[in-house]
Scaffold this motif. Sequence first.
Motif, mmCIF file in Angstrom:
data_model
loop_
_atom_site.group_PDB
_atom_site.id
_atom_site.type_symbol
_atom_site.label_atom_id
_atom_site.label_comp_id
_atom_site.label_asym_id
_atom_site.label_seq_id
_atom_site.Cartn_x
_atom_site.Cartn_y
_atom_site.Cartn_z
ATOM 1 N N GLY A 185 36.072 39.169 32.543
ATOM 2 C CA GLY A 185 37.218 38.559 33.210
ATOM 3 C C GLY A 185 36.758 37.627 34.317
ATOM 4 O O GLY A 185 35.613 37.672 34.761
ATOM 5 N N ALA A 186 37.679 36.782 34.764
ATOM 6 C CA ALA A 186 37.337 35.746 35.739
ATOM 7 C C ALA A 186 37.227 36.316 37.151
ATOM 8 O O ALA A 186 37.921 37.268 37.525
ATOM 9 C CB ALA A 186 38.383 34.639 35.722
ATOM 10 N N ALA A 187 36.336 35.699 37.932
ATOM 11 C CA ALA A 187 36.238 35.996 39.354
ATOM 12 C C ALA A 187 37.187 35.065 40.109
ATOM 13 O O ALA A 187 37.416 33.933 39.686
ATOM 14 C CB ALA A 187 34.802 35.800 39.840
ATOM 15 N N PRO A 188 37.743 35.571 41.237
ATOM 16 C CA PRO A 188 37.609 36.935 41.725
ATOM 17 C C PRO A 188 38.702 37.850 41.173
ATOM 18 O O PRO A 188 39.799 37.415 40.884
ATOM 19 C CB PRO A 188 37.770 36.762 43.245
ATOM 20 C CG PRO A 188 38.709 35.617 43.382
ATOM 21 C CD PRO A 188 38.396 34.680 42.228
ATOM 22 N N PHE A 189 38.372 39.117 41.014
ATOM 23 C CA PHE A 189 39.323 40.163 40.652
ATOM 24 C C PHE A 189 40.142 39.848 39.406
ATOM 25 O O PHE A 189 41.359 40.044 39.376
ATOM 26 C CB PHE A 189 40.264 40.452 41.834
ATOM 27 C CG PHE A 189 39.569 41.067 43.007
ATOM 28 C CD1 PHE A 189 39.261 42.414 43.047
ATOM 29 C CD2 PHE A 189 39.197 40.278 44.089
ATOM 30 C CE1 PHE A 189 38.609 42.983 44.130
ATOM 31 C CE2 PHE A 189 38.539 40.832 45.187
ATOM 32 C CZ PHE A 189 38.243 42.192 45.198
ATOM 33 N N TYR A 190 39.479 39.372 38.365
ATOM 34 C CA TYR A 190 40.147 39.116 37.090
ATOM 35 C C TYR A 190 41.358 38.188 37.262
ATOM 36 O O TYR A 190 42.464 38.474 36.776
ATOM 37 C CB TYR A 190 40.568 40.427 36.420
ATOM 38 C CG TYR A 190 39.421 41.232 35.860
ATOM 39 C CD1 TYR A 190 38.168 40.670 35.675
ATOM 40 C CD2 TYR A 190 39.590 42.572 35.508
ATOM 41 C CE1 TYR A 190 37.121 41.409 35.146
ATOM 42 C CE2 TYR A 190 38.544 43.316 34.983
ATOM 43 C CZ TYR A 190 37.314 42.729 34.809
ATOM 44 O OH TYR A 190 36.279 43.459 34.280
ATOM 45 N N ASP A 191 41.133 37.096 37.926
ATOM 46 C CA ASP A 191 42.179 36.111 38.209
ATOM 47 C C ASP A 191 42.720 35.528 36.903
ATOM 48 O O ASP A 191 41.998 34.869 36.151
ATOM 49 C CB ASP A 191 41.589 34.997 39.083
ATOM 50 C CG ASP A 191 42.625 34.008 39.577
ATOM 51 O OD1 ASP A 191 43.707 33.911 38.966
ATOM 52 O OD2 ASP A 191 42.334 33.325 40.577
ATOM 53 N N ARG A 192 43.986 35.747 36.643
ATOM 54 C CA ARG A 192 44.593 35.309 35.374
ATOM 55 C C ARG A 192 44.626 33.793 35.232
ATOM 56 O O ARG A 192 44.724 33.277 34.113
ATOM 57 C CB ARG A 192 46.010 35.873 35.244
ATOM 58 C CG ARG A 192 47.009 35.301 36.228
ATOM 59 C CD ARG A 192 48.355 36.002 36.156
ATOM 60 N NE ARG A 192 49.340 35.388 37.040
ATOM 61 C CZ ARG A 192 49.416 35.614 38.334
ATOM 62 N NH1 ARG A 192 48.547 36.444 38.907
ATOM 63 N NH2 ARG A 192 50.350 35.026 39.073
ATOM 64 N N SER A 193 44.562 33.079 36.356
ATOM 65 C CA SER A 193 44.641 31.623 36.304
ATOM 66 C C SER A 193 43.283 30.968 36.066
ATOM 67 O O SER A 193 43.200 29.744 35.905
ATOM 68 C CB SER A 193 45.241 31.080 37.607
ATOM 69 O OG SER A 193 44.347 31.269 38.693
ATOM 70 N N ARG A 194 42.196 31.768 36.024
ATOM 71 C CA ARG A 194 40.852 31.196 35.942
ATOM 72 C C ARG A 194 40.090 31.654 34.690
ATOM 73 O O ARG A 194 38.858 31.652 34.662
ATOM 74 C CB ARG A 194 40.046 31.535 37.199
ATOM 75 C CG ARG A 194 40.714 31.095 38.492
ATOM 76 C CD ARG A 194 39.742 31.124 39.676
ATOM 77 N NE ARG A 194 38.756 30.055 39.561
ATOM 78 C CZ ARG A 194 37.476 30.228 39.278
ATOM 79 N NH1 ARG A 194 36.994 31.451 39.063
ATOM 80 N NH2 ARG A 194 36.652 29.203 39.199
ATOM 81 N N LEU A 195 40.804 32.051 33.658
ATOM 82 C CA LEU A 195 40.129 32.548 32.458
ATOM 83 C C LEU A 195 39.231 31.491 31.826
ATOM 84 O O LEU A 195 38.180 31.823 31.258
ATOM 85 C CB LEU A 195 41.166 33.043 31.449
ATOM 86 C CG LEU A 195 41.850 34.369 31.825
ATOM 87 C CD1 LEU A 195 43.032 34.643 30.910
ATOM 88 C CD2 LEU A 195 40.859 35.519 31.777
ATOM 89 N N GLU A 196 39.613 30.229 31.932
ATOM 90 C CA GLU A 196 38.774 29.166 31.363
ATOM 91 C C GLU A 196 37.378 29.147 31.996
ATOM 92 O O GLU A 196 36.411 28.723 31.366
ATOM 93 C CB GLU A 196 39.437 27.799 31.554
ATOM 94 C CG GLU A 196 40.610 27.532 30.627
ATOM 95 C CD GLU A 196 40.182 27.267 29.192
ATOM 96 O OE1 GLU A 196 38.975 27.038 28.957
ATOM 97 O OE2 GLU A 196 41.063 27.272 28.302
ATOM 98 N N SER A 197 37.274 29.621 33.238
ATOM 99 C CA SER A 197 35.994 29.561 33.950
ATOM 100 C C SER A 197 34.947 30.500 33.371
ATOM 101 O O SER A 197 33.757 30.365 33.685
ATOM 102 C CB SER A 197 36.196 29.879 35.432
ATOM 103 O OG SER A 197 36.475 31.261 35.636
ATOM 104 N N VAL A 198 35.364 31.467 32.549
ATOM 105 C CA VAL A 198 34.399 32.433 32.004
ATOM 106 C C VAL A 198 34.311 32.380 30.481
ATOM 107 O O VAL A 198 33.800 33.307 29.856
ATOM 108 C CB VAL A 198 34.715 33.874 32.460
ATOM 109 C CG1 VAL A 198 34.444 34.026 33.943
ATOM 110 C CG2 VAL A 198 36.147 34.278 32.123
#
Length: 324
Positions: A185-198
């Motif tokens: 999941g995305a940092a920080p804290f499984y940020d739902r808006s940053r899934l593309e980053s991972v």
Amino acid sequence: MGAHTESADGHAVDCIEGQQSAVSAIQLPGVACLTQTSIGSTVRRDDAPTEAAGRNSKNDCSETRSPTAISVRCLEQLDRVLSWTAKHGLWAIITARASLAAGEARPGYATRTVFDTPELQASFLRMWSTVAARCKHFDFVAGYEVLSEPRVKPDKVPDDVVRSFYTSACTAVLRADPRTPCIIGAAPFYDRSRLESVVLSGFHNQIIYNFNFFVPRAYVDASNKLANQYPTRLRCCDALSHAKCCAQWEHGCCDRMVQIDAAFLEQELKAPLAFSQSRAVPIFLDQWGVSYNSGPGRLQYVSDMLELLQVTHRVPMYVAGAAS
């Protein structure tokens, strides 16, 4: 029954063993095994509260100088738990929950993370290789969550560094157990808006993307004390990030009032759903819920969320709920 220990370098142990209807969980050096009950296509996560903060050598699983980076005693403990979950038809996710290794800053502890400390990362990877090789022989293992909720922020640790760690960790577990997905999941804290980053490439549909949904935190987390009922109206910046509130408005964007109701929840869930559809990958709603003292409307909030999640099952999403 339960036992818990933590260590300063982010290695932790938590074991809860129960009766047939109870939750069973085990936390290894940087790893926890969590039972999940499967109801149709829905997965419910029953989590064990642990955060790496100190050391109790009496029940410490870490053996950093060992080729496996984990004690035999704890591997045998994991065997018992996975045998129990398989016997009772409970899906289990094995997850690394180590807040310090994931980037949490705490007074009195050195900042050593898997992102900036090669020795710690190497220990994590050895441990994951060992655990995955052992777990592949058990039924009902749903996935390996290689680092629960990385705490680091992109202005401190670049996204490519987080992806590099995930690539190494997923490679370690999938090399040992190619049939079981790697969960990230995305940092920080499984940020739902940053899934593309991972987004990881080259894993051939072996990755599940994790996200949290505590929305709006001003209500579901009663410690914020910004909202005391649901439905309600909130200042935009009390309900959403400044960037989201001010993307289309400038003057007074934070003070613009927004309605918090089922339609708001549906709107906020669109980002991870769109990610899943555009990338053709499965997603996992890791946590959602509402605090027991959030105020009037808790049951309505839970009802709206459950109805929303039923509707969204047209996409490959696994759901874990935690409403207290």
